[in-house]
Write an enzyme that holds these catalytic residues in place. Sequence first.
Site, PDB file in Angstrom:
ATOM      1  N   GLY A 143       0.810  -1.210   0.000  1.00 14.64           N
ATOM      2  CA  GLY A 143       0.000   0.000   0.000  1.00 14.64           C
ATOM      3  C   GLY A 143       0.848   1.267   0.000  1.00 14.64           C
ATOM      4  N   THR A 144       1.931   1.247   0.746  1.00 17.73           N
ATOM      5  CA  THR A 144       2.775   2.447   0.808  1.00 17.73           C
ATOM      6  C   THR A 144       3.328   2.789  -0.568  1.00 17.73           C
ATOM      7  OG1 THR A 144       3.369   2.220   3.135  1.00 17.73           O
ATOM      8  CG2 THR A 144       4.943   3.358   1.739  1.00 17.73           C
ATOM      9  N   ASN A 183      -7.700   4.688   8.960  1.00 18.31           N
ATOM     10  CA  ASN A 183      -7.133   3.531   9.643  1.00 18.31           C
ATOM     11  C   ASN A 183      -7.201   3.646  11.161  1.00 18.31           C
ATOM     12  OD1 ASN A 183      -5.233   5.651   8.847  1.00 18.31           O
ATOM     13  ND2 ASN A 183      -3.705   4.477   9.977  1.00 18.31           N
ATOM     14  N   GLN A 198      -8.035  -0.009   3.901  1.00 23.16           N
ATOM     15  CA  GLN A 198      -8.803  -0.476   5.054  1.00 23.16           C
ATOM     16  C   GLN A 198     -10.218  -0.925   4.681  1.00 23.16           C
ATOM     17  OE1 GLN A 198      -7.559  -1.132   7.920  1.00 23.16           O
ATOM     18  NE2 GLN A 198      -5.678   0.078   8.035  1.00 23.16           N
ATOM     19  N   SER A 257      -3.964  -3.059  -0.489  1.00 27.23           N
ATOM     20  CA  SER A 257      -2.885  -3.767   0.189  1.00 27.23           C
ATOM     21  C   SER A 257      -3.343  -5.186   0.466  1.00 27.23           C
ATOM     22  CB  SER A 257      -2.554  -3.061   1.498  1.00 27.23           C
ATOM     23  OG  SER A 257      -1.806  -3.902   2.348  1.00 27.23           O
ATOM     24  N   ALA A 258      -2.487  -6.163   0.181  1.00 23.32           N
ATOM     25  CA  ALA A 258      -2.889  -7.562   0.370  1.00 23.32           C
ATOM     26  C   ALA A 258      -2.999  -7.929   1.842  1.00 23.32           C
ATOM     27  CB  ALA A 258      -1.905  -8.494  -0.334  1.00 23.32           C
ATOM     28  N   HIS A 259      -2.013  -7.516   2.644  1.00 24.23           N
ATOM     29  CA  HIS A 259      -1.965  -8.068   4.008  1.00 24.23           C
ATOM     30  C   HIS A 259      -3.049  -7.516   4.919  1.00 24.23           C
ATOM     31  CE1 HIS A 259       0.028  -4.945   6.631  1.00 24.23           C
ATOM     32  NE2 HIS A 259       0.426  -4.473   5.471  1.00 24.23           N
ATOM     33  N   THR A 307      10.924  -7.834 -11.216  1.00 23.94           N
ATOM     34  CA  THR A 307      10.328  -9.161 -11.328  1.00 23.94           C
ATOM     35  C   THR A 307       9.128  -9.239 -10.392  1.00 23.94           C
ATOM     36  OG1 THR A 307      12.448 -10.157 -11.864  1.00 23.94           O
ATOM     37  CG2 THR A 307      10.754 -11.638 -11.019  1.00 23.94           C
ATOM     38  N   CYS A 345       2.923   2.136  11.974  1.00 18.02           N
ATOM     39  CA  CYS A 345       4.136   2.396  11.194  1.00 18.02           C
ATOM     40  C   CYS A 345       5.318   2.890  12.014  1.00 18.02           C
ATOM     41  CB  CYS A 345       3.836   3.398  10.103  1.00 18.02           C
ATOM     42  SG  CYS A 345       2.488   2.834   9.099  1.00 18.02           S
TER      43      CYS A 345
END
Lengths: 371, 403
Positions: free
Chosen positions: A72-73, A141, A169, A189-191, A227, A314
């Site tokens: 995300g960042t 968030n 979020q 963001s995946a996580h 990659t 963060c």
Amino acid sequence: MNAGLSYLDWNATAPVRPEAAAAVAQALATVGNASSVHRAGRAARRLLEAARANVAALVGAHTENVVFTSGGTEANALALRAFPDRRVLVSALEHDSVLANAPDAVRVPATRDGLVDLKTLERLLATDIRPALVSLMFANNETGAIQPIAEAARIAHQHGALIHCDAVQVAGRQPIDMGRLGCDLMTLSAHKLGGPMGVGALVVAGGIDIAPLVRGGGQERNRRAGTENLPGIAGFGAAASAAIAGVTVWDAVATLRAQAETRLVAISPDAMVYAAAAPRLPNTICISMPGVPAATQVMALDLAGVMVSAGAACSSGKVRRSHVLDAMGVPERDAECAIRVSLGWSTSEAEIDHLVDAWGALYARTRVSAA
Amino acid sequence: MTAAIARRPNAAPVYLDNHATTPCDPRVVAAMLPWFSEKFGNPHSLTHAYGREAEHAVEQARAQLADLIGADPRELVFTSGATEANNMAVKGAARFHRQFGKDGVVTLATEHKCVLESAKALERDGFRVTILPVGRDGLADLDALARAIDDKTAIVSVMAAHNEIGVIQPIKEIAALAHAKGVLFHTDAAQAVGKIALDVSDLGVDLMSISGHKFYGPKGIGALYLRRRPRARIEPLFDGGGQERGMRSGTLPVPLIVGFGQTAALAKVEMAGEAQRLLALRARLLNGLRGKVPDLVLNGDAERRLPGNLNLSFPSLKAIDLIAACPGLALSTGSACTAAEVEPSYVLRALGLGDALAAASLRIGLGRFTTATEVDFAVDTLAAAVLRLRAGDRMTSEAVGIT
């Protein structure tokens, strides 16, 4: 979840969903660079494009509009730096990864309820005719306040501006239709939704050209070189599909959240819940226990086995003043005593009991020592 | 020969493209898996046990990687890979030193696209970019480098070991040339780390890019080594929550970092033995092929190259035809990033190869999991395909009356 521990910091990160972990493990077991022409490379490419379609479906976007990033960042940085010729307006509620990548941006103030002030946004856009980029997060968030994205997009477009939305979020917690909202760029963001760490995406609406941040081999249609993190991306795709399939779980989470909030306020009647008047994410509570610094609360809860945070996760882990509560006009002495509790799809009633008991014990101790 | 080929009709192709990417070592996968599931904390959430456990794992991996290259763990910044690290190093060093009147960037024509594209982006921003030619052997010309570097140069960037031709540059000497003019030196060591011994103190590099998936680690993770004493100062590529001492924002991907650490620890122990094994396999492959295709050309210096690398030209053939004729082998013509391009490799052209010979070239990358049986199969398959294609060409030529 480990016995005796209650994880209530889901806005920092979520556990990886079993579907995502399986997809990651499977991709890790295969070789191939998705840019290679041979069979192994082509197999990797198919996996990559299938995941891209699943991530696109998360926000109702066209597959080719998804640009995978390292998270995300990076997606926020890419969006905020994508248009060197546009002036940038950001809400004062944004995540650090938006604010820090647009140090010269005009800050659009927030209301006391924790929502962006649309009237001011409109005035700022109307009084300066230079082309602009507006960045507004979907949900905050720290407080969970859901921002009026569709209205902001309408206002932005009326004034020829583009709008970027940091949706990390919200994605996976409610259905999103990027086209209907009118967003030009969206960060994922995946996580945060049960995928692995180290992967995210910027979704770029068709017809918009962005200046790349990372240059090189021309991957991701020349928008992001390097990659591709295939296991991560495969996990992201699987998590996105699982999140969409299981989106109704958030109704139950909302019920648990409401119970938790009621019980916490009952313990500490002077507690304040921030952004309570705004539409909010179903899982987030930002609450203060007046007179007890957030760091003290977080440590006491941690000792009791309850994991929460004092705002965003963060940087160095230092507890510092929240710029979000600041922007909402919360007095410093109250903001310093605010913690964030965030629930997830597997949060149980027992975990809420655990939180309420630990918070109650802390409250009792502080009253005794104050007396 | 034919029998050997026929014995693998349904087997997975023999993987000979270990420069594009390597299989993730099963021991690395095993180390990572728990961090994808039960150990899921955000390493920046230091207020609770899950976060602290993740942070501890990250720091342990950082120490493992530092140990491999002789660095202080505090000198490593995790990135999403070597492409990002190269962008960060080249652009970051140039942009930071502009305030001191430094506006020069010096690099080689054979660098990876991500270094050259970063240099081009800087040139558009007004930097003086010098791209130096290399010799026929692929090695940098030290005299030319010495002349190109001046006290207005902000950064010199030269790859440690090459992704297409495997050539190992005299990094220590180049670092000394840069330092003699007070200039920072960066090396893209994506292909070198874990394959050949590299010690940042001995080499004197200021910045070094590392990739996980090029030496049996996971994709999506890399690092930039940033010297602390004297401090190599650069601008971050992007900003945010201020992770990695403000140099690289974003939640650190704990599983990938744990895997990266394990990758480094394995390389530290196994690198020397693996290099010997690969040298023997490579000799077997090259000698075997030379016996059957005598006009084979080896591109790049024969001695100073990565143990697993070969870059071979097959005169009068097109490499893409050769690859198509060998479905049992996973091969490439060059960098995977540009693999879909039809133009011949810019690297081989920089070595002075003509278009025809450059287009007749294959990159072969042997790796940790390559076996002698696979090498023998590759020799037979390639040689048979070369003979077949050349015979076909002759027949076609005769059919249309060309002699």
